[in-house]
Design a protein around this motif. Structure first.
Motif, PDB file in Angstrom:
ATOM      1  N   LEU A  44       0.824  -1.203   0.000  1.00 27.38           N
ATOM      2  CA  LEU A  44       0.000   0.000   0.000  1.00 27.38           C
ATOM      3  C   LEU A  44       0.864   1.260   0.000  1.00 27.38           C
ATOM      4  O   LEU A  44       0.586   2.219  -0.731  1.00 27.38           O
ATOM      5  CB  LEU A  44      -0.938  -0.016   1.203  1.00 27.38           C
ATOM      6  N   ILE A  45       1.921   1.274   0.791  1.00 27.63           N
ATOM      7  CA  ILE A  45       2.833   2.424   0.795  1.00 27.63           C
ATOM      8  C   ILE A  45       3.490   2.575  -0.574  1.00 27.63           C
ATOM      9  O   ILE A  45       3.588   3.683  -1.102  1.00 27.63           O
ATOM     10  CB  ILE A  45       3.907   2.255   1.894  1.00 27.63           C
ATOM     11  N   ALA A  46       3.909   1.485  -1.169  1.00 21.34           N
ATOM     12  CA  ALA A  46       4.538   1.546  -2.492  1.00 21.34           C
ATOM     13  C   ALA A  46       3.562   2.079  -3.534  1.00 21.34           C
ATOM     14  O   ALA A  46       3.953   2.811  -4.458  1.00 21.34           O
ATOM     15  CB  ALA A  46       5.040   0.162  -2.890  1.00 21.34           C
ATOM     16  N   LEU A  47       2.302   1.742  -3.408  1.00 23.01           N
ATOM     17  CA  LEU A  47       1.280   2.211  -4.343  1.00 23.01           C
ATOM     18  C   LEU A  47       1.165   3.732  -4.322  1.00 23.01           C
ATOM     19  O   LEU A  47       1.040   4.370  -5.374  1.00 23.01           O
ATOM     20  CB  LEU A  47      -0.065   1.573  -3.979  1.00 23.01           C
ATOM     21  N   PHE A  48       1.243   4.329  -3.139  1.00 25.27           N
ATOM     22  CA  PHE A  48       1.086   5.776  -3.025  1.00 25.27           C
ATOM     23  C   PHE A  48       2.381   6.557  -3.226  1.00 25.27           C
ATOM     24  O   PHE A  48       2.346   7.741  -3.520  1.00 25.27           O
ATOM     25  CB  PHE A  48       0.490   6.144  -1.663  1.00 25.27           C
ATOM     26  N   THR A  49       3.529   5.932  -3.069  1.00 25.54           N
ATOM     27  CA  THR A  49       4.795   6.672  -3.166  1.00 25.54           C
ATOM     28  C   THR A  49       5.483   6.516  -4.511  1.00 25.54           C
ATOM     29  O   THR A  49       6.590   7.016  -4.686  1.00 25.54           O
ATOM     30  CB  THR A  49       5.763   6.227  -2.048  1.00 25.54           C
ATOM     31  N   ASP A  50       4.839   5.879  -5.477  1.00 22.19           N
ATOM     32  CA  ASP A  50       5.482   5.682  -6.778  1.00 22.19           C
ATOM     33  C   ASP A  50       5.272   6.842  -7.752  1.00 22.19           C
ATOM     34  O   ASP A  50       5.699   6.775  -8.891  1.00 22.19           O
ATOM     35  CB  ASP A  50       5.026   4.374  -7.414  1.00 22.19           C
ATOM     36  N   ASN A  51       4.614   7.918  -7.326  1.00 25.36           N
ATOM     37  CA  ASN A  51       4.375   9.128  -8.133  1.00 25.36           C
ATOM     38  C   ASN A  51       3.554   8.850  -9.392  1.00 25.36           C
ATOM     39  O   ASN A  51       3.694   9.545 -10.393  1.00 25.36           O
ATOM     40  CB  ASN A  51       5.690   9.810  -8.508  1.00 25.36           C
ATOM     41  N   ASP A  52       2.706   7.840  -9.362  1.00 25.18           N
ATOM     42  CA  ASP A  52       1.805   7.539 -10.472  1.00 25.18           C
ATOM     43  C   ASP A  52       0.368   7.727  -9.979  1.00 25.18           C
ATOM     44  O   ASP A  52      -0.131   6.947  -9.170  1.00 25.18           O
ATOM     45  CB  ASP A  52       2.026   6.094 -10.951  1.00 25.18           C
ATOM     46  N   ALA A  53      -0.272   8.776 -10.463  1.00 27.50           N
ATOM     47  CA  ALA A  53      -1.618   9.124  -9.983  1.00 27.50           C
ATOM     48  C   ALA A  53      -2.643   8.048 -10.313  1.00 27.50           C
ATOM     49  O   ALA A  53      -3.619   7.878  -9.586  1.00 27.50           O
ATOM     50  CB  ALA A  53      -2.055  10.456 -10.570  1.00 27.50           C
ATOM     51  N   SER A  54      -2.442   7.304 -11.383  1.00 24.90           N
ATOM     52  CA  SER A  54      -3.403   6.251 -11.727  1.00 24.90           C
ATOM     53  C   SER A  54      -3.362   5.121 -10.703  1.00 24.90           C
ATOM     54  O   SER A  54      -4.379   4.476 -10.446  1.00 24.90           O
ATOM     55  CB  SER A  54      -3.141   5.713 -13.134  1.00 24.90           C
ATOM     56  N   ASN A  55      -2.213   4.883 -10.093  1.00 24.08           N
ATOM     57  CA  ASN A  55      -2.120   3.875  -9.032  1.00 24.08           C
ATOM     58  C   ASN A  55      -2.834   4.339  -7.773  1.00 24.08           C
ATOM     59  O   ASN A  55      -3.467   3.545  -7.084  1.00 24.08           O
ATOM     60  CB  ASN A  55      -0.663   3.555  -8.703  1.00 24.08           C
ATOM     61  N   ASP A  56      -2.733   5.631  -7.473  1.00 24.62           N
ATOM     62  CA  ASP A  56      -3.403   6.169  -6.293  1.00 24.62           C
ATOM     63  C   ASP A  56      -4.912   5.957  -6.370  1.00 24.62           C
ATOM     64  O   ASP A  56      -5.561   5.663  -5.366  1.00 24.62           O
ATOM     65  CB  ASP A  56      -3.112   7.661  -6.139  1.00 24.62           C
ATOM     66  N   ALA A  57      -5.476   6.100  -7.549  1.00 28.83           N
ATOM     67  CA  ALA A  57      -6.927   5.975  -7.727  1.00 28.83           C
ATOM     68  C   ALA A  57      -7.420   4.561  -7.457  1.00 28.83           C
ATOM     69  O   ALA A  57      -8.606   4.369  -7.176  1.00 28.83           O
ATOM     70  CB  ALA A  57      -7.311   6.404  -9.138  1.00 28.83           C
ATOM     71  N   ARG A  58      -6.542   3.575  -7.545  1.00 24.56           N
ATOM     72  CA  ARG A  58      -6.952   2.188  -7.264  1.00 24.56           C
ATOM     73  C   ARG A  58      -7.348   1.988  -5.812  1.00 24.56           C
ATOM     74  O   ARG A  58      -8.151   1.110  -5.504  1.00 24.56           O
ATOM     75  CB  ARG A  58      -5.821   1.215  -7.621  1.00 24.56           C
ATOM     76  N   ALA A  59      -6.809   2.796  -4.904  1.00 26.20           N
ATOM     77  CA  ALA A  59      -7.099   2.621  -3.483  1.00 26.20           C
ATOM     78  C   ALA A  59      -7.807   3.826  -2.862  1.00 26.20           C
ATOM     79  O   ALA A  59      -8.511   3.679  -1.875  1.00 26.20           O
ATOM     80  CB  ALA A  59      -5.808   2.354  -2.710  1.00 26.20           C
TER      81      ALA A  59
END
Length: 128
Positions: A44-59
């Motif tokens: 979950l931390i990796a999902l939000f810290t990868d600087n990809d906004a499309s990944n953020d929207a998944r959670a």
């Protein structure tokens, strides 16, 4: 003239009722909602810290399951692996250094504290 006023009044009442129902919808119940996805705290931390906004929207603003090791606890909250802060719907007694799986609504990533925030959490399993 009275007929036109009656029709205008009727239309305003209908618009008012529809507007009220749109603005004051029922809140989402996390306990009865199915989780959209499941993560470990490090995923979950990796999902939000990868600087990809499309990944953020998944959670973001989704009901998710998260599991991890309890590193800080209080009656109303728990922190998993020092990076995922979870607030409960009801107070709980929890033990440190135990693995927990919880379901809750993901509020997003707090850049200042460098942790993911989750609220309305319930237990999937109390401990392993």
């Amino acid at each position: 003239m009275k007929k036109i006023l009656f029709i205008a009044f009727f239309i305003i009442v209908i618009i008012g009722i529809l507007g009220y129902n749109y603005l004051y919808q029922d809140h989402r119940d996390v306990a009865t909602s199915d989780a959209t996805s499941s993560y470990t705290s490090t995923e979950l931390i990796a999902l939000f810290t990868d600087n990809d906004a499309s990944n953020d929207a998944r959670a973001l603003d989704q009901v998710i399951e998260v599991s991890g090791l309890a590193t800080d606890t209080s009656a109303n909250s728990i922190t998993l692996d020092r990076k995922v802060f979870i607030e409960f719907k009801e107070p709980h007694q929890l033990a440190l250094n135990q693995t927990y799986t919880l379901k809750g609504r993901c509020l997003g990533y707090d850049d200042l504290l460098e942790e993911v925030k989750i609220d309305q959490a319930i237990f999937i399993n109390p401990s392993n």
